[in-house]
Design a protein around this motif. Structure first.
Motif: not given
Length: 298
Positions: A19-36
């Protein structure tokens, strides 16, 4: 009886980390260059359960295997190419990375899947090499990023959004010459930064340091959108050559490769699985309560 309690508790811990990993991905949807990042779970070693017969015959009957729980072993990043968004800013850069790799045994080009992974007939796993911008953090340590939202300070140095120094191919900080504005800065597809002087001659400022990790799965996420190479884990980082399938785009940013719809599905699945394990723990708690307070009185 407590085996099921331990199994359910380990399931709760695993789903919480998922759950924490998915939450981290969602919080970085608008971060340039972020890799899920995906959480990889594995079971503890299974035990073989048997019924032992009488002492004279020594016969026993095998029942089957019993799982002893699950744990979140690691978090793996997905280096799938993100879409490019045009910003029009001269200080924004994006990397289009599609570097090929030949199989060491056959010499043929490896057909990577959509996630950049390939497993051959012998079970050996290969990952597509990935290109990164080379930067230096505030402790003078080399770092690698796909976030190309750069800026220029008062001294003309090219910096990341976190204030890290952007390096050239020789690992020297990129600094604009005095009197050269950011609006005059241009880049070609291989990351060569240049401008035109008063007489119209092209003057090269620097070559952006584009590093390639042949084994990107060995890189460690260091926060602030950067990765680092740890000792003992050889990512085989080298400089990009002109013939490889990577391209620099100025005035663009690579958006996050997180799939919002899939992230919400994974979030709900982790929550439901956590609740299911929680109910099992509550059931065992009630069973133990009866065993101690009711059965024990008889």
């Amino acid at each position: 009886m407590l085996r099921g309690l331990y199994t359910a508790a380990s399931g709760m811990i695993t789903e919480q980390r998922r759950h924490d990993t998915v939450t981290q991905n969602i919080s970085n949807i608008n971060t340039p260059g972020y890799k899920q990042v995906s959480s990889v779970s594995h079971t503890f070693p299974e035990m073989l359960v048997s019924i032992i017969g009488d002492k004279q015959s020594g016969n026993s009957r095998r029942i089957g295997k019993l799982a002893t729980g699950v744990f979140a072993e690691e978090s793996l990043p997905s280096f799938v190419q993100g879409d490019l968004k045009e910003t029009g800013k001269k200080s924004d850069f994006a990397l289009l990375s599609n570097i090929g790799l030949n199989h060491p045994n056959t010499g043929e080009l490896i057909p990577f899947d959509a996630s950049g992974r390939y497993v051959d007939d012998n079970g050996e796993v290969f990952y597509r090499p990935e290109a990164f911008f080379t930067v230096m953090d505030n402790n003078d340590q080399l770092r690698y990023t796909r976030d190309g939202s750069f800026k220029v300070d008062a001294d003309g140095a090219l910096l990341t959004s976190q204030g890290y120094r952007v390096l050239d191919m020789n690992h020297n900080p990129v600094v604009l010459p005095a009197g050269v504005s950011l609006d005059a800065l241009q880049s070609d597809s291989v990351g060569r930064l240049y401008y035109y002087n008063e007489v119209g001659t092209r003057e090269v400022v620097a070559n952006l340091g584009i590093s390639v990790a042949d084994r990107p799965q060995e890189l460690v996420r260091d926060g602030n959108g950067v990765y680092r190479e740890v000792s003992g884990a050889d990512a085989n980082i080298r400089q990009l050559t002109n013939r490889e399938g990577a391209e620099v785009r100025q005035g663009c940013l690579e958006v996050s490769n997180v799939d919002p719809a899939q992230a919400m599905v994974d979030l709900m699945a982790a929550q439901r699985a956590y609740e299911s394990n929680q109910k099992i723990v509550q059931f065992y708690d009630k069973t133990l309560d009866k065993a101690v307070n009711e059965v024990g009185k008889v």
